[in-house]
Design a protein around this motif. Sequence first.
Motif, PDB file in Angstrom:
ATOM      1  N   GLY A 120     -34.790 -35.280  -0.140  1.00  0.00           N
ATOM      2  CA  GLY A 120     -35.848 -35.363  -1.135  1.00  0.00           C
ATOM      3  C   GLY A 120     -35.342 -36.053  -2.388  1.00  0.00           C
ATOM      4  N   GLN A 121     -36.144 -35.953  -3.442  1.00  0.00           N
ATOM      5  CA  GLN A 121     -35.827 -36.634  -4.697  1.00  0.00           C
ATOM      6  C   GLN A 121     -34.527 -36.107  -5.321  1.00  0.00           C
ATOM      7  OE1 GLN A 121     -39.038 -36.541  -7.516  1.00  0.00           O
ATOM      8  NE2 GLN A 121     -37.913 -37.643  -9.079  1.00  0.00           N
ATOM      9  N   PHE A 122     -34.340 -34.796  -5.281  1.00  0.00           N
ATOM     10  CA  PHE A 122     -33.122 -34.253  -5.875  1.00  0.00           C
ATOM     11  C   PHE A 122     -32.483 -33.193  -4.975  1.00  0.00           C
ATOM     12  CE2 PHE A 122     -36.488 -31.418  -7.076  1.00  0.00           C
ATOM     13  CZ  PHE A 122     -35.936 -30.172  -7.242  1.00  0.00           C
ATOM     14  N   SER A 123     -32.777 -33.281  -3.691  1.00  0.00           N
ATOM     15  CA  SER A 123     -32.221 -32.289  -2.766  1.00  0.00           C
ATOM     16  C   SER A 123     -31.961 -32.913  -1.404  1.00  0.00           C
ATOM     17  CB  SER A 123     -33.183 -31.102  -2.614  1.00  0.00           C
ATOM     18  OG  SER A 123     -34.382 -31.520  -1.984  1.00  0.00           O
ATOM     19  N   GLU A 124     -31.197 -32.191  -0.607  1.00  0.00           N
ATOM     20  CA  GLU A 124     -30.882 -32.626   0.751  1.00  0.00           C
ATOM     21  C   GLU A 124     -30.813 -31.373   1.629  1.00  0.00           C
ATOM     22  OE1 GLU A 124     -27.534 -35.523   2.861  1.00  0.00           O
ATOM     23  OE2 GLU A 124     -27.063 -34.509   0.976  1.00  0.00           O
ATOM     24  N   VAL A 125     -31.339 -31.455   2.846  1.00  0.00           N
ATOM     25  CA  VAL A 125     -31.283 -30.326   3.766  1.00  0.00           C
ATOM     26  C   VAL A 125     -30.357 -30.696   4.921  1.00  0.00           C
ATOM     27  CG1 VAL A 125     -32.560 -28.776   5.288  1.00  0.00           C
ATOM     28  CG2 VAL A 125     -33.616 -29.581   3.169  1.00  0.00           C
ATOM     29  N   LYS A 126     -29.382 -29.831   5.160  1.00  0.00           N
ATOM     30  CA  LYS A 126     -28.429 -30.084   6.234  1.00  0.00           C
ATOM     31  C   LYS A 126     -28.452 -28.966   7.267  1.00  0.00           C
ATOM     32  CE  LYS A 126     -25.009 -33.086   4.007  1.00  0.00           C
ATOM     33  NZ  LYS A 126     -25.052 -34.148   5.034  1.00  0.00           N
ATOM     34  N   TRP A 127     -28.234 -29.341   8.486  1.00  0.00           N
ATOM     35  CA  TRP A 127     -28.001 -28.377   9.549  1.00  0.00           C
ATOM     36  C   TRP A 127     -26.548 -27.952   9.431  1.00  0.00           C
ATOM     37  CZ3 TRP A 127     -26.327 -29.917  15.050  1.00  0.00           C
ATOM     38  CH2 TRP A 127     -26.194 -28.768  15.860  1.00  0.00           C
ATOM     39  N   ALA A 128     -26.304 -26.654   9.408  1.00  0.00           N
ATOM     40  CA  ALA A 128     -24.946 -26.161   9.197  1.00  0.00           C
ATOM     41  C   ALA A 128     -24.606 -25.043  10.174  1.00  0.00           C
ATOM     42  CB  ALA A 128     -24.781 -25.674   7.761  1.00  0.00           C
ATOM     43  N   PHE A 129     -23.328 -24.830  10.353  1.00  0.00           N
ATOM     44  CA  PHE A 129     -22.817 -23.783  11.249  1.00  0.00           C
ATOM     45  C   PHE A 129     -22.143 -22.712  10.405  1.00  0.00           C
ATOM     46  CE2 PHE A 129     -19.527 -22.117  14.211  1.00  0.00           C
ATOM     47  CZ  PHE A 129     -20.371 -21.669  15.217  1.00  0.00           C
ATOM     48  N   HIS A 130     -22.652 -21.472  10.511  1.00  0.00           N
ATOM     49  CA  HIS A 130     -22.057 -20.362   9.775  1.00  0.00           C
ATOM     50  C   HIS A 130     -20.941 -19.771  10.627  1.00  0.00           C
ATOM     51  CE1 HIS A 130     -22.303 -16.151   7.870  1.00  0.00           C
ATOM     52  NE2 HIS A 130     -21.704 -16.955   7.015  1.00  0.00           N
ATOM     53  N   ILE A 131     -19.716 -20.040  10.226  1.00  0.00           N
ATOM     54  CA  ILE A 131     -18.542 -19.703  11.046  1.00  0.00           C
ATOM     55  C   ILE A 131     -18.395 -18.200  11.295  1.00  0.00           C
ATOM     56  CG2 ILE A 131     -16.012 -19.883  11.198  1.00  0.00           C
ATOM     57  CD1 ILE A 131     -16.363 -22.522   9.512  1.00  0.00           C
ATOM     58  N   PRO A 132     -18.516 -17.329  10.268  1.00  0.00           N
ATOM     59  CA  PRO A 132     -18.310 -15.888  10.506  1.00  0.00           C
ATOM     60  C   PRO A 132     -19.269 -15.275  11.536  1.00  0.00           C
ATOM     61  CG  PRO A 132     -18.227 -16.351   8.164  1.00  0.00           C
ATOM     62  CD  PRO A 132     -18.712 -17.609   8.834  1.00  0.00           C
ATOM     63  N   THR A 133     -20.536 -15.747  11.579  1.00  0.00           N
ATOM     64  CA  THR A 133     -21.509 -15.156  12.509  1.00  0.00           C
ATOM     65  C   THR A 133     -21.779 -16.042  13.729  1.00  0.00           C
ATOM     66  OG1 THR A 133     -23.358 -16.142  11.293  1.00  0.00           O
ATOM     67  CG2 THR A 133     -22.690 -13.902  10.652  1.00  0.00           C
ATOM     68  N   SER A 168     -23.440 -18.867  14.020  1.00  0.00           N
ATOM     69  CA  SER A 168     -24.875 -19.141  14.099  1.00  0.00           C
ATOM     70  C   SER A 168     -25.224 -20.396  13.307  1.00  0.00           C
ATOM     71  CB  SER A 168     -25.673 -17.945  13.561  1.00  0.00           C
ATOM     72  OG  SER A 168     -25.332 -17.689  12.211  1.00  0.00           O
ATOM     73  N   CYS A 169     -26.361 -20.997  13.654  1.00  0.00           N
ATOM     74  CA  CYS A 169     -26.837 -22.205  12.981  1.00  0.00           C
ATOM     75  C   CYS A 169     -27.823 -21.835  11.872  1.00  0.00           C
ATOM     76  CB  CYS A 169     -27.515 -23.140  13.974  1.00  0.00           C
ATOM     77  SG  CYS A 169     -26.379 -23.851  15.187  1.00  0.00           S
ATOM     78  N   VAL A 170     -27.718 -22.538  10.757  1.00  0.00           N
ATOM     79  CA  VAL A 170     -28.614 -22.326   9.625  1.00  0.00           C
ATOM     80  C   VAL A 170     -29.008 -23.691   9.062  1.00  0.00           C
ATOM     81  CG1 VAL A 170     -27.669 -20.069   8.973  1.00  0.00           C
ATOM     82  CG2 VAL A 170     -26.676 -22.160   8.012  1.00  0.00           C
ATOM     83  N   ALA A 171     -29.990 -23.688   8.185  1.00  0.00           N
ATOM     84  CA  ALA A 171     -30.335 -24.887   7.415  1.00  0.00           C
ATOM     85  C   ALA A 171     -29.920 -24.624   5.974  1.00  0.00           C
ATOM     86  CB  ALA A 171     -31.826 -25.167   7.502  1.00  0.00           C
ATOM     87  N   VAL A 172     -29.287 -25.586   5.355  1.00  0.00           N
ATOM     88  CA  VAL A 172     -28.832 -25.431   3.969  1.00  0.00           C
ATOM     89  C   VAL A 172     -29.488 -26.491   3.101  1.00  0.00           C
ATOM     90  CG1 VAL A 172     -26.868 -25.396   2.392  1.00  0.00           C
ATOM     91  CG2 VAL A 172     -26.612 -24.492   4.708  1.00  0.00           C
ATOM     92  N   LYS A 173     -30.276 -26.044   2.134  1.00  0.00           N
ATOM     93  CA  LYS A 173     -30.871 -26.969   1.170  1.00  0.00           C
ATOM     94  C   LYS A 173     -29.932 -27.076  -0.019  1.00  0.00           C
ATOM     95  CE  LYS A 173     -35.251 -28.088  -1.110  1.00  0.00           C
ATOM     96  NZ  LYS A 173     -36.672 -27.701  -1.283  1.00  0.00           N
ATOM     97  N   ILE A 174     -29.496 -28.287  -0.304  1.00  0.00           N
ATOM     98  CA  ILE A 174     -28.529 -28.527  -1.362  1.00  0.00           C
ATOM     99  C   ILE A 174     -29.247 -29.155  -2.548  1.00  0.00           C
ATOM    100  CG2 ILE A 174     -26.363 -29.687  -1.956  1.00  0.00           C
ATOM    101  CD1 ILE A 174     -25.845 -29.842   1.130  1.00  0.00           C
ATOM    102  N   LEU A 175     -29.259 -28.451  -3.668  1.00  0.00           N
ATOM    103  CA  LEU A 175     -29.965 -28.914  -4.865  1.00  0.00           C
ATOM    104  C   LEU A 175     -28.960 -29.194  -5.976  1.00  0.00           C
ATOM    105  CD1 LEU A 175     -32.133 -25.974  -4.178  1.00  0.00           C
ATOM    106  CD2 LEU A 175     -33.385 -28.027  -4.722  1.00  0.00           C
ATOM    107  N   ARG A 176     -29.081 -30.337  -6.621  1.00  0.00           N
ATOM    108  CA  ARG A 176     -28.207 -30.682  -7.734  1.00  0.00           C
ATOM    109  C   ARG A 176     -28.725 -30.028  -9.012  1.00  0.00           C
ATOM    110  NH1 ARG A 176     -24.423 -31.522  -4.391  1.00  0.00           N
ATOM    111  NH2 ARG A 176     -24.921 -33.119  -2.852  1.00  0.00           N
TER     112      ARG A 176
END
Length: 265
Positions: free
Chosen positions: A28-41, A43-51
């Motif tokens: 997006g304009q000031f964000s990015e969404v990434k597919w991520a792997f949560h190592i401790p559990t 499992s797959c998650v989505a992470v929205k990264i906002l500046r």
Amino acid sequence: MEQAGEACCSAEETFTNDYKMMMTLGQGQFSEVKWAFHIPTVSCVAVKILRNQKKYASLINSEISVMKSLAHPNIIKLLHVVQTRETTYLVMEHASEGDLLHHVLELGALEESKAPRLFTQILHAVKYCHDNLIIHRDIKANNILLDHRGNVKLSDFGLSTKVIPGQKLGDFCGTLHYCAPELFGKEAYDGHATDIWSLGMLLFLMVAGHFPFNAYSSVRVIQQILTADFRVPSHVSVDIRDLILKLLMINPYRRPTIGQIMRFP
């Protein structure tokens, strides 16, 4: 200040150690969404990264506040928030089947046996928001995600806002092809009615495979929106056609509420 800085760095370090970023799902304009792997559990998650820029601070805080208040099976779940000096990470459940727009573009249009089930789930999600005085303001196919069971997950509350009963909104926001006519006027508008219009645009796209307003220029698209200049394809069933026509009424006060929509055939 030094302790706060250390805590901030510690949060970032813990986050990067726990999550492995895999690929970008959207930007997006000031964000990015990434597919991520949560190592401790494992499992797959989505992470929205906002500046963390000052001009976006209120939007970020609003999105976090709204998402924390939501708990519905058809709304994407916020799992965790990590805030550092420069970045805010929103960790959310991952909808593995992607967004609805991808499915519509792939198929050309959804089968009428499938569209009502998905649209009903979308209605349940939006009704929950409206019942809790939240206006989404960016309902579109890109923000309708599907999980591994093919169920709807309404996402992206970056433009959403909480209102008090009877409150009108005055700012323009949203995505052009889903914007209601009143957004282009000078008067304050009812946010619930603009969400309803967006639902009409979404339903049209689902069953037709294209937008009702598809001129080559933004100016012409706005003209088409202001006059509701569109035609429902002949292959669309009478019930769905009638619902689309009611949702896309120019006069916002003539559009049905979510509760009324759910009583349609």
